[in-house]
Structure formats: C-alpha cells, structure tokens
Motif scaffolding. Structure first.
Motif, PDB file in Angstrom:
ATOM      1  N   ARG A  54      43.109  49.053  36.986  1.00  0.00           N
ATOM      2  CA  ARG A  54      41.763  49.338  37.485  1.00  0.00           C
ATOM      3  C   ARG A  54      40.735  49.406  36.350  1.00  0.00           C
ATOM      4  N   ASP A  55      41.095  50.031  35.238  1.00  0.00           N
ATOM      5  CA  ASP A  55      40.204  50.169  34.094  1.00  0.00           C
ATOM      6  C   ASP A  55      40.845  49.420  32.930  1.00  0.00           C
ATOM      7  N   GLU A  57      39.790  48.289  29.983  1.00  0.00           N
ATOM      8  CA  GLU A  57      39.618  48.783  28.616  1.00  0.00           C
ATOM      9  C   GLU A  57      40.503  49.997  28.340  1.00  0.00           C
TER      10      GLU A  57
END
Length: 137
Positions: A54-55, A57
C-alpha cells in the motif's frame, strides 16, 4: 593528485540483493578506506506491481533497512534513501542533488548475461556529473 572522496552513492536493487551485492561491498570498503559517508539508495517503482504493497516508499525503506542489517557497514556513516520513479533518472538526480563524489553500482540485472553494461548503468555513466564505478556481476 587523487581527488578527495567524501560522499559515495550506492544504488541497490533489492529485487536482486540476495544474490548480487558486490557493488555494495565495494562501496563499503571504499568508504572505509577513504573515510567517506555512504548513501545507500533503492528506487521504488512509480506503480507497484504487488497490490499488497500500500505504501511503496515505506515498504522499500523497510526492505533497505533489512538489507543493511544483514550486510552491516561497520565503522562508516550510512544514510538510507528511498526514491520513486525511473531508476536511472533517480540515481543521477540524487547524485546531482547531494553532490556525491562517486557512484558505485552493479553493471546489469543478474539474469541478463547478454549485455556488457545494463541500460541503467549505461545511462548513469553517460549522464552523471561525478565518477561512476561499475562493478561487473
């Protein structure tokens, strides 16, 4: 007279880091010998192929931290940087922004044995303002 090396950039492709990290080892030793700081970076894709991430980074930052824990660079200052985008462009951009003295990177994707110099490495060599050490895999 040899140039002073204070800042080394080492991009790591975490998808292949389990088998190929010769450039990282070289960068760590170079930083030790020269008393330089090492920036270890990985470039996350603009669009993540794995829909469970989902994220992007945060995920790749965690993966980079795991890599560093399993390959410690004792005795030198290490900074971790995660960027998103085109790998070759982000490496050159980061090197320019941080005014690194040298980039130490792998030559090619370890699965591609037909090329002498991978497209990422060739782009970085052609466009970086600093020296580039290409470590053959």
């Amino acid at each position: 007279m040899a140039r002073e090396t204070k800042l080394i950039l080492c991009p790591v492709n975490l998808r292949h880091a389990a088998v190929d990290f010769a450039a990282y080892d070289e960068a760590v030793e170079m930083a030790r010998r020269r008393g330089a700081k090492l920036i270890v970076t990985t470039i996350a894709p603009e669009m993540e192929r794995n829909l469970n991430i989902r994220d992007s980074e945060a995920f790749w930052k965690q993966e980079l931290q795991k890599f560093i824990r399993s390959h410690p660079a004792e005795g030198i200052e290490v900074e971790l940087v995660v960027r998103k985008g085109s790998t070759h462009r982000q490496i050159v951009k980061l090197a320019d922004e941080r005014k690194v003295d040298i980039i130490v990177m792998e030559s090619a994707n370890p699965k591609v044995k037909d090329y002498l110099l991978g497209t990422t490495a060739s782009h970085v060599v052609a466009h970086a303002d600093c020296s580039v050490l290409v470590v053959r895999t």
